[in-house]
Enzyme design. Structure first.
Site, mmCIF file in Angstrom:
data_model
loop_
_atom_site.group_PDB
_atom_site.id
_atom_site.type_symbol
_atom_site.label_atom_id
_atom_site.label_comp_id
_atom_site.label_asym_id
_atom_site.label_seq_id
_atom_site.Cartn_x
_atom_site.Cartn_y
_atom_site.Cartn_z
ATOM 1 N N HIS A 91 4.192 1.532 1.946
ATOM 2 C CA HIS A 91 3.655 0.719 3.132
ATOM 3 C C HIS A 91 3.267 1.952 4.183
ATOM 4 C CE1 HIS A 91 3.573 -1.434 6.897
ATOM 5 N NE2 HIS A 91 3.607 -2.561 5.885
ATOM 6 N N GLU A 161 -4.326 -2.914 2.715
ATOM 7 C CA GLU A 161 -3.769 -3.058 3.938
ATOM 8 C C GLU A 161 -4.492 -2.023 5.000
ATOM 9 O OE1 GLU A 161 -0.094 -5.414 4.414
ATOM 10 O OE2 GLU A 161 0.685 -3.285 4.338
ATOM 11 N N GLY A 225 2.899 -9.670 7.896
ATOM 12 C CA GLY A 225 3.920 -9.011 8.432
ATOM 13 C C GLY A 225 4.343 -10.197 9.778
HETATM 14 C C1 PEP Z 1 2.029 -5.662 7.388
HETATM 15 O O1 PEP Z 1 2.961 -4.786 8.030
HETATM 16 O O2 PEP Z 1 2.267 -5.270 5.968
HETATM 17 C C2 PEP Z 1 1.635 -6.478 7.613
HETATM 18 C C3 PEP Z 1 0.309 -6.942 7.118
HETATM 19 O O3 PEP Z 1 1.591 -6.755 9.284
HETATM 20 P P1 PEP Z 1 0.883 -7.739 10.140
HETATM 21 O O4 PEP Z 1 0.775 -9.148 9.102
HETATM 22 O O5 PEP Z 1 1.702 -8.016 11.318
HETATM 23 O O6 PEP Z 1 -0.651 -7.145 10.399
#
Ligand code: PEP
Length: 242
Positions: A91, A161, A225
């Site tokens: 991550h 991501e 998240g």
């Molecule tokens: C994450 O931390 O993997 C994430 C996708 O966070 P958020 O949905 O808050 O952007």
């Protein structure tokens, strides 16, 4: 296939998890086997109990060694012992806050390969890379130095991501996500020992944007998240993907 993953990060308590499962079970209309929740490690047994073996419980991280002088770490063997056979790996918060290098991430994937354990491997570009049209280059470098060095069999989910989309309320366009997912799939297509179970998107997913994301045939699911902390809103997101 898992299609919705809730990443709780450093949040939660006994009371909050009990409330979350109550809300989620009430509002989710879909297949529970497509859902995973990643609580802080200590709450894995509680989430296993509350999920009644219908919801997959996933760790947020694991170490690449076992029975070693590495204070504060948790091993794959310990997770298996707690009936947990899935973990997020790489991550961007692990990379950026805790200094995880590509070498460490590769070691974690190597540790998992060949075991009865599935990683959700996260990759993404920074805002600078995105703004200077280096997103594909950045993803290619991460894949080449982490996943594609593996020689062992592995079953894996990949979560794209973009770092600039995490917790910011900003998202790439569907077209940009699709192009990146296609690019990643093409990059690993010739590696027969890498069994891609699904391509997830993560970064500011919410109940408002999840219906549109779910309509793309190139987005198998989402890693969530902030919006996953509330049982109702995660149920709405997960229902779009179920
Ligand atoms: C994450 O931390 O993997 C994430 C996708 O966070 P958020 O949905 O808050 O952007």
């Amino acid at each position: 296939m898992i299609t919705s993953v809730a990443n709780w990060k450093l949040n939660g308590s006994d009371e909050l998890f009990r409330e979350w499962f109550r809300e989620f079970k009430k509002d989710f209309n879909g297949d529970f086997s497509k859902i995973a929740i990643a609580p802080p490690t200590l709450y894995i047994p509680l989430c296993n109990e509350l999920g009644e073996d219908k919801i997959t419980v996933c760790a947020q991280n694991l170490d690449f060694s076992n029975a070693a002088a590495r204070t504060g770490e948790v091993s794959l063997e310990m997770l298996l012992d707690m009936q947990c056979s899935m973990s997020i790996v790489g991550h961007s918060e692990r990379r950026n806050i805790f200094g995880e290098t590509s070498e460490m991430i590769h070691s974690k994937l190597k540790k998992i390969a060949g075991k009865n354990f599935i990683p959700i491997y996260c990759i993404g570009e920074s805002l600078d890379e995105y703004n200077s049209n280096k997103s594909f280059q950045s993803i290619e470098t991460q894949l080449n130095s982490e996943l594609l060095l593996l020689r062992e069999e592995i079953k894996i989910y990949i979560a794209y991501e973009p770092i600039w989309a995490i917790g910011t309320g900003k998202l790439p366009s569907i077209n940009e996500i699709e192009k990146m997912h296609e690019f990643i799939k093409k990059m690993i297509a010739s590696y027969q020992h890498i069994n891609l179970l699904g391509m997830l998107y993560g970064g500011s997913v919410s109940p408002d944007n999840s219906p549109e994301l779910s309509r793309s045939r190139l987005i198998d699911g989402v890693l969530v998240g902030g919006a996953s902390l509330n049982g109702n809103s995660f149920a709405k997101i997960a229902s779009s993907f179920s």
